[in-house]
Design an enzyme around this catalytic site. Structure first.
Site, PDB file in Angstrom:
ATOM      1  N   ASP A  14       1.014  -0.966  -0.071  1.00 11.09           N
ATOM      2  CA  ASP A  14       0.061   0.009  -0.197  1.00 11.09           C
ATOM      3  C   ASP A  14       1.186   1.332  -0.012  1.00 11.09           C
ATOM      4  O   ASP A  14       2.388   1.210   0.215  1.00 11.09           O
ATOM      5  CB  ASP A  14      -0.989  -0.122   1.220  1.00 11.09           C
ATOM      6  CG  ASP A  14      -2.203   0.837   0.964  1.00 11.09           C
ATOM      7  OD1 ASP A  14      -3.292   0.687   1.674  1.00 11.09           O
ATOM      8  OD2 ASP A  14      -2.042   1.711   0.110  1.00 11.09           O
TER       9      ASP A  14
HETATM   10  C1  GLC Z   1      -4.244   4.252  -0.148  1.00 10.36           C
HETATM   11  C2  GLC Z   1      -5.328   3.341   0.247  1.00 10.36           C
HETATM   12  C3  GLC Z   1      -5.318   2.160  -0.962  1.00 10.36           C
HETATM   13  C4  GLC Z   1      -5.078   2.621  -2.124  1.00 10.36           C
HETATM   14  C5  GLC Z   1      -3.700   3.323  -2.331  1.00 10.36           C
HETATM   15  C6  GLC Z   1      -3.299   3.876  -3.951  1.00 10.36           C
HETATM   16  O1  GLC Z   1      -3.819   5.021   0.914  1.00 10.36           O
HETATM   17  O2  GLC Z   1      -4.765   2.587   1.300  1.00 10.36           O
HETATM   18  O3  GLC Z   1      -6.485   1.413  -0.802  1.00 10.36           O
HETATM   19  O4  GLC Z   1      -5.342   1.573  -3.411  1.00 10.36           O
HETATM   20  O5  GLC Z   1      -3.392   3.917  -1.469  1.00 10.36           O
HETATM   21  O6  GLC Z   1      -4.204   4.996  -3.818  1.00 10.36           O
END
Ligand code: GLC
Length: 748
Positions: free
Chosen positions: A290
């Site tokens: 993430d």
């Molecule tokens: C965010 C979220 C995740 C998302 C990623 C990219 O912090 O936790 O669900 O896909 O970043 O945007």
């Protein structure tokens, strides 16, 4: 291994022999690339950044953005980036891809994005869609999402979010399918099928990413990013199954989560990312972290510095680093120092290159970057029609005193509340690519449905969290002039989604005051809830004549609500999350344990598992949902009172529509294992069927149970079943239904 499985499967089918050749050639091509790649180019393929080449809002800080975009293009040309995410549009995508094709090895970029519930045509938030209890509907909306997103130059969806959420204080409940594992598994698999389509190489297919791996929904106190401290049994029985269902449906990427699990951050958790994911489950795709989750190992106190965080994340099983830049910065040195094996680096690069090949990017790097498709496939009328159908099917009728609903289209209606004409809070969170101007508001939907638009009077009455001077007086006057009040209240979308946990899951106070004033007029009051989670309903809101849970329903919110309000669609949704009596009960979920002192209505409440202020029950439990029709359930019948160890029994009942209106009912199958070597929930959903019955029509609904349905994770962390007595219900919710029981016999 991966290749041999694919090859052996393909070669076995003569007609696909040429496909086998293609896979063989593809593998040889990838091996050849890896052999030629420098350490830095390998680390580049394992690096993804937010797409500043095709920014969502280019006109904000144009000079800064242009410079950022130019810097990023240089990185792409240098082969130091393998993927970009959350960019919009074909034009910018072609620019970025052409930069990649100018790199030494011309490896195309992978374009990802968060397209959680629709691209330009926005569907109900996933939690709302789960209320339809129609996984096939979710598959259809996911398919349209993929069609629109790939038309806009995207290959890879950071969805479905499959986290089981039992604490409604957590803002991200909205992105998943609620508190139940069985429902969560079905929706996870359905959305993966929808996104990935028949073949990943198809122009309108996109790679799915079940997230956030894992147990992110179990954050302590419902506070986002907080500690997760759960038993290995709960991890495996509650939080992992939806991921396994998604991978079994073909998902070939996953995203490691922010949270720690029992002291080890998920994004550095080798047991999770390698031993379980690859060792036990045989996952062949790749793991992306993430957003800066590898960097956050330092804040977790699990890594001392960037270099150690990189090593810990990579060796645990995170193939690709999102946004931190740690992999391009530190992996080459770690490999040179022998702290990261070259073979491990090559394995990760191979996983990513295989997915780029599977998506057809080596054959056609400009796949999904066709401006004609972009103009033709986005926002089509049939997509809007599906959005309207999904919206009305996701609405849950909680209460309908004296059948006050459906309303008559000739009624004089006072539409009151901050969400009456709102268009900025009907898409819900994570709608990066939607245009609020194209959404149908509640007022527009109702106005379009009425015989004469002059029957509708609209008064905001209050802001979301603050009163409006004179607002309540104006609202009360409008109420007194009307036959009925429709009260559009609830949460703004910023009260849901990432980093939006709430301590008190109630309708904001200013709106509660408005509701009390309207209720005091004595006019029939219909509440339209706008919400991204279960709420603790209180006072006049709780006691309204009718309550419709309308979540965030997306582009067609107003039309979907009007269809239900006036009976053009008979509501059929059922709750995927329990609505508690009080916030303080969180985490509350229907499939809770009995405890040694269960509070049972009718028995003395002293020294029982309850609160001083409330019994530990739901106001509206998981699975609850009314219809304008009335359904009668006959007592449950079993094909046998005994199930052989390797046998099955059939559980059935007859359901009759005793009303004069056709409608749909969700018949739910629940089971309870009365005694086991690990305590079991008081009920667990094991099946459901959504049926449509005409007035007076009856239908026999049957389910077949086998030992597999009775399994749980035992002390040795294996899925087991144990002989003994089981209760079973077929019911309209998790707290209703006639009970029957049977015995699972011992193995012969
Ligand atoms: C965010 C979220 C995740 C998302 C990623 C990219 O912090 O936790 O669900 O896909 O970043 O945007």
């Amino acid at each position: 291994m991966f290749v041999s499985i694919v090859l052996s499967a393909l070669i076995a089918q003569p007609v696909f022999a040429q496909e086998a050749d293609k896979v063989k050639n593809q593998e040889a091509y990838i091996d050849g690339l890896i052999e030629r790649m420098t350490l830095e180019e390998k680390a580049g393929q394992l690096t993804t950044y937010g797409d500043e080449i095709r920014l969502l809002n280019p006109d904000i800080n144009p000079d800064v953005n242009r410079r950022k975009g130019e810097d990023l293009i240089k990185e792409v040309r240098a082969g130091r980036v393998g993927s970009l995410f959350n960019g919009r549009g074909v034009k910018g995508g072609r620019l970025a891809q052409s930069a990649a094709l100018q790199s030494r090895l011309k490896i195309p970029l992978l374009f990802g994005a968060d397209v959680i519930h629709g691209y330009r045509t926005v569907f109900p938030v996933p939690l709302a869609e789960a209320a339809s209890f129609e996984p096939q509907l979710a598959e259809r909306t996911a398919r349209v999402t993929a069609i629109e997103a790939t038309a806009a130059g995207l290959h890879w969806n950071f969805a479905p979010m499959v986290d089981i959420a039992r604490d409604q204080r957590w803002g991200r409940v909205v992105e998943g399918s609620g508190e139940d594992v069985y429902l969560g598994k079905l929706f996870a698999a359905a959305r993966v099928r929808g996104y990935q389509g028949e073949n990943l190489a198809n122009e309108d297919s996109m790679l799915a990413t079940p997230k956030h791996f894992a147990a992110y929904g179990a954050v302590s106190g419902g506070m986002d990013y907080n500690t997760v401290d759960i038993s290995p049994q709960t991890l495996r029985e509650v939080h992992l199954p939806p991921f396994k269902a998604a991978f079994d449906a073909g998902a070939l990427s996953t995203m490691s989560s922010f949270n720690e699990i029992n002291g080890v951050p998920a994004s550095a958790n080798r047991e999770l990312l390698t031993d379980i994911l690859r060792g036990e489950w045989g996952f062949k795709g790749f793991v992306v972290s993430d957003y800066t989750a590898d960097m956050e190992l330092i804040a977790h106190g699990y890594a001392a510095n960037e270099r150690e965080a990189t090593k810990l994340a990579f060796l645990a099983g995170v193939d690709m680093s999102m946004q931190s830049g740690f992999y391009i910065k530190h992996l080459p040195a770690l490999v040179k120092a022998g702290e990261v094996p070259m073979a491990a680096l090559d394995d990760s690069v191979r996983r990513v290159l295989r997915l780029k090949a599977a998506l057809g990017l080596f054959d056609n790097p400009y796949r999904s970057l066709d401006s004609e498709r972009e103009a033709a496939d986005i926002g089509k009328p049939e997509h809007r029609a599906l959005a309207r159908d999904a919206a009305r099917r996701s609405i849950v009728l909680l209460r309908n005193v004296n059948d006050v609903l459906p309303l008559n289209k000739t009624s004089k209606i006072a539409l009151i509340g901050p969400f009456a004409e709102d268009r900025h809070h009907l898409h819900g969170p994570w709608t990066l690519f939607a245009d609020a101007k194209e959404a149908i508001t509640v007022a527009a939907g109702i106005r379009a449905a009425l015989a004469d638009a002059s029957q509708l009077e609209i008064v905001q009455g209050s802001n979301v969290e603050k009163p409006i001077k004179g607002g309540i007086d104006a609202a009360v006057e409008a109420a007194n002039r009307a036959d009925v009040v429709v009260l559009a209240i609830g949460e703004i979308h910023e009260m849901s989604g990432e980093a939006q946990s709430r301590t008190d899951i109630v309708v904001p106070a200013a709106q509660q005051v408005l509701a009390e004033a309207i209720a005091a007029t004595g006019k029939p009051m219909i509440v339209l809830l706008r919400n991204g989670r279960a709420l603790a309903l209180q006072g006049a809101v709780r006691d309204a004549d009718a309550i419709l849970v309308t979540w965030f329903l997306g582009s067609e919110m107003g039309n979907g609500i009007a269809d239900v309000l006036f009976g053009d669609y008979n509501p059929s949704g059922h709750l995927p999350v329990s609505f508690p009596l009080e916030s303080g009960q969180q985490p509350y979920y229907y499939n809770h344990k009995s405890t040694g002192r269960p509070f049972i209505r009718g028995e003395a409440p002293e020294f029982k598992a309850r609160y001083r202020e409330a019994p530990n029950e739901a106001l509206y439990s998981f699975g609850h949902g009314l219809s304008y029709s009335k359904f009668k359930y006959d007592p449950v019948k079993l094909s046998s009172k005994r199930m052989a160890w390797d046998g099955s029994i059939t559980v059935s009942t007859r359901i009759t529509n005793t009303s004069s209106r056709a409608g749909e009912e969700v018949a739910q199958l629940y089971v309870r294992d009365r005694v086991a070597s690990s305590t079991r929930p008081v009920r667990e959903l094991k099946g459901f069927k959504k049926i449509r019955l005409d007035p007076g029509q009856s239908e026999q609904v049957s389910f077949t149970l086998t030992r597999a349905d009775l399994q749980f994770v035992g002390a040795d962390l294996q899925w087991i079943a144990e002989p003994g007595a089981f209760d079973v219900w077929i019911a309209p919710s998790s707290v209703q239904g006639t009970r029957e029981s049977f015995e699972l016999e011992r193995a012969k």
